[in-house]
Design a protein around this motif. Sequence first.
Motif, PDB file in Angstrom:
ATOM      1  N   ARG A 378       0.800  -1.226   0.000  1.00  0.00           N
ATOM      2  CA  ARG A 378       0.000   0.000   0.000  1.00  0.00           C
ATOM      3  C   ARG A 378       0.833   1.277   0.000  1.00  0.00           C
ATOM      4  O   ARG A 378       0.310   2.355  -0.287  1.00  0.00           O
ATOM      5  CB  ARG A 378      -0.966   0.010   1.183  1.00  0.00           C
ATOM      6  N   HIS A 379       2.142   1.197   0.324  1.00  0.00           N
ATOM      7  CA  HIS A 379       2.983   2.388   0.318  1.00  0.00           C
ATOM      8  C   HIS A 379       3.746   2.556  -0.992  1.00  0.00           C
ATOM      9  O   HIS A 379       4.417   3.572  -1.189  1.00  0.00           O
ATOM     10  CB  HIS A 379       3.985   2.345   1.473  1.00  0.00           C
ATOM     11  N   LEU A 384       0.123   3.269  -5.508  1.00  0.00           N
ATOM     12  CA  LEU A 384      -0.689   4.423  -5.128  1.00  0.00           C
ATOM     13  C   LEU A 384      -1.328   5.082  -6.346  1.00  0.00           C
ATOM     14  O   LEU A 384      -2.416   5.662  -6.244  1.00  0.00           O
ATOM     15  CB  LEU A 384       0.163   5.443  -4.367  1.00  0.00           C
ATOM     16  N   THR A 387      -4.454   3.043  -6.487  1.00  0.00           N
ATOM     17  CA  THR A 387      -5.325   2.943  -5.316  1.00  0.00           C
ATOM     18  C   THR A 387      -5.804   4.275  -4.755  1.00  0.00           C
ATOM     19  O   THR A 387      -6.886   4.331  -4.149  1.00  0.00           O
ATOM     20  CB  THR A 387      -4.598   2.187  -4.181  1.00  0.00           C
ATOM     21  N   LEU A 388      -5.037   5.348  -4.952  1.00  0.00           N
ATOM     22  CA  LEU A 388      -5.399   6.616  -4.310  1.00  0.00           C
ATOM     23  C   LEU A 388      -6.804   7.116  -4.670  1.00  0.00           C
ATOM     24  O   LEU A 388      -7.515   7.618  -3.785  1.00  0.00           O
ATOM     25  CB  LEU A 388      -4.363   7.690  -4.629  1.00  0.00           C
ATOM     26  N   ILE A 391      -9.133   5.073  -2.420  1.00  0.00           N
ATOM     27  CA  ILE A 391      -8.924   5.394  -1.000  1.00  0.00           C
ATOM     28  C   ILE A 391      -9.467   6.788  -0.694  1.00  0.00           C
ATOM     29  O   ILE A 391     -10.148   7.009   0.317  1.00  0.00           O
ATOM     30  CB  ILE A 391      -7.429   5.301  -0.641  1.00  0.00           C
ATOM     31  N   SER A 392      -9.158   7.737  -1.574  1.00  0.00           N
ATOM     32  CA  SER A 392      -9.609   9.113  -1.371  1.00  0.00           C
ATOM     33  C   SER A 392     -11.124   9.193  -1.302  1.00  0.00           C
ATOM     34  O   SER A 392     -11.690   9.821  -0.396  1.00  0.00           O
ATOM     35  CB  SER A 392      -9.077   9.999  -2.494  1.00  0.00           C
ATOM     36  N   VAL A 403      -6.220  12.484   2.801  1.00  0.00           N
ATOM     37  CA  VAL A 403      -6.130  11.069   2.416  1.00  0.00           C
ATOM     38  C   VAL A 403      -4.965  10.431   3.155  1.00  0.00           C
ATOM     39  O   VAL A 403      -3.860  10.981   3.198  1.00  0.00           O
ATOM     40  CB  VAL A 403      -5.931  10.934   0.900  1.00  0.00           C
ATOM     41  N   PRO A 405      -3.066   6.962   2.958  1.00  0.00           N
ATOM     42  CA  PRO A 405      -2.878   5.650   2.329  1.00  0.00           C
ATOM     43  C   PRO A 405      -2.470   4.568   3.317  1.00  0.00           C
ATOM     44  O   PRO A 405      -2.769   3.390   3.105  1.00  0.00           O
ATOM     45  CB  PRO A 405      -1.769   5.901   1.295  1.00  0.00           C
TER      46      PRO A 405
END
Length: 534
Positions: A378-379, A384, A387-388, A391-392, A403, A405
Motif C-alpha cells: 500500500r505504500h 498508489l 489505489t489513491l 482510497i480518497s 487522504v 494511504p
Amino acid sequence: MDNITVVTWPPGRRSLMAQMLEICLGPVWTAMRDAGLALNAGTDGNPAKAIAHHVLPQSEDRLYLIEYEKFPLSVVMRYKAFVAKGGDDSPEGFRRFASEDFARYEAFETRWISSDFAQHQLLVDAVEVRANTRAWLLWALSRVAPAAQVSDEALARALECAAQWQKKTQLPDLAGFRHYDAALFDLIAGTKLRRDVVVQLFQELMGRPIDENSILHFQQVASREALERNLRNTKEFKLRANAPLPALGSHASLSREMVLSPEFQRAERKRKNALAWPLTQVFVSRKARVLYCPIGKVACTFLKRLMVQVSEVGHPALLLKDVHGLTDHIRTGLQLGDYPLATAQALMADPEMFKFSVLRNPRDRLLSAYIEKFVIERHSPGNLFHTLPVISAAQRRQGHATVDPDLGISFRQFICEITALPSHKLDPHWRPQVDYLQGLSYDRIYSFDQINDVVDMLEQRSGVTLPRQPANVTGSGTGLASHPDAPDLLPRDIMVLPKLDKACFFDNTLEAMVTDYFGADEALLQATTNEVTT
C-alpha cells in the motif's frame, strides 16, 4: 428470410421500427425475431434478454436492425435514467454526465453505426423515422421481407401504432430541457474525444489534474495527437518540461520519467496507431502466430513475459524488467498498437493467428487486487497511482479531511466504491474482464486454472521451452484462518493476522454486490471453463 436481431441506442429502448414490422409481418416477423433471440442477442426493450452492445456478437448469417438516437439527443434521454437512479440532477452533474457518456456513445457508434459491418445492416435514425415514418417503414419492409405481401390495412395499423407510440414517448425538446444552455449543448454536440483520454493526457503532460469545467472544451479537439500538440505548446508545459527531474529510485520510476520527457514524447518510436483500448494493448507474437489479450490481475505479468519470450523482438532482457511500462509506451512490436493500422487489422482478421485470453474468478481477482495493492504494497508509489482514487473517495465519504494511504480502506469499502462507478471509470486491475474482450473474436478463453495449458500451447506454437506459472505471489485467500470481521478490517490489522481464507471476506451483502456487478465475468467464465484446448 433473415434472422433478425434488434439493437437500440440508448440501450434497452424499444425500437419503433421493430413494432411496425411486427404489425406488418405478423408470424413472419415473430419467427425471424425468435431465431435472432435464440442466441440471447436481443436488446430491444427487454433488459431480461439484453446483453451489452460491446459483447453482442456480430454474425454474418443474421440481419441487424440498429435503431439509434444521435448524440447529444441520446445523452438527455440517458440522463433521465441516471437521475432516476439517484444521480446528480444539477447543471454541473449534467455537464459531467454528458462528458462521460460520450465514451459510451462513441463505442456504440464505432461498432454499430460507422463500421463496415454496420453498413450492410438496417441502420435506422430514430429522429428521421419519426419525421417520415411511412417512407422508412416501406424501406425496411423491402430489406427485411421483400417477398412479403403486406396489406393496406396492416400498413395503416402499423402507422397508427407509430403515431400513438410517438405521442406517448415524445423525444425531448433540447431547448426546453431544464439544464439547457446553448453554449453547453454546442460543446456536447461537438465532442470528439473521450473524457478519459483528455483527463489522462492532461495529467501525463501537465502533471496535475485537469479542471472539471475545462474537460468538455478539450474534448472538442479532433484527436489525441492534436490535443497533445496543443498542450505541448502551452507556457505551463514548457515551464514544466524545463524543471529539474526528480531523483529516480527504481526502474519503474525511470520508465515513468522517460515517458513524460519531451524527448520521448517527440520520438517516432513513441507513436502508436489509432486503435482504441482494449485492442491497442493486445499482445502479438508473429513467430508463434498468437494474439493474447492481457487482463489485469489475471497473471498478466507472467503471460506478458511469456509473450516476450516467444516473440522475435529486440532487447528481450530489458523488456522483461518492465514489461508493462515499456510495452505500453514504446513501439516494441509486442502490441497491436505498435503496427500500422492496416497491419494490425490484418493480424486481427488472420485465421492463422490464434486469439486467446485468460479469465479469473471475479472474487479471487478482486481479493488479490485488494491484498496486493491496498494491504501488502500500500505504500508503493506504483500502487498508489492505482489505489489513491479509491482510497480518497472512501475516506472522504467517512469525513476524513486528508487522504491517508497507510490507514487505507477495508475490503468492504473497496467493493462498495468500485461497484458504485460505471465500469469504464475503473482501474484496469478491477475493471470487469468482459470489457477487455471487446472488438475481437477469440478462439479460446482459458480459465485461470488452465494457465499451464496456455504454456503448453505457446511452447507448441513457438518451439520455445517456457517456465510454468508460479504460485500466488500474495497468497491472497489461501490461508486457513477465519475472522468474523474480515471484510471490515483495515490493512494494518490484516497484516498482523495469519493468512485468511477468502470465504471470510465475502458476506452475503458483498457476494450479492460482486454477482450483480461482475455477473458477465462469471457467466463467461462458466461458459468457457470446460472448452477443449485448440
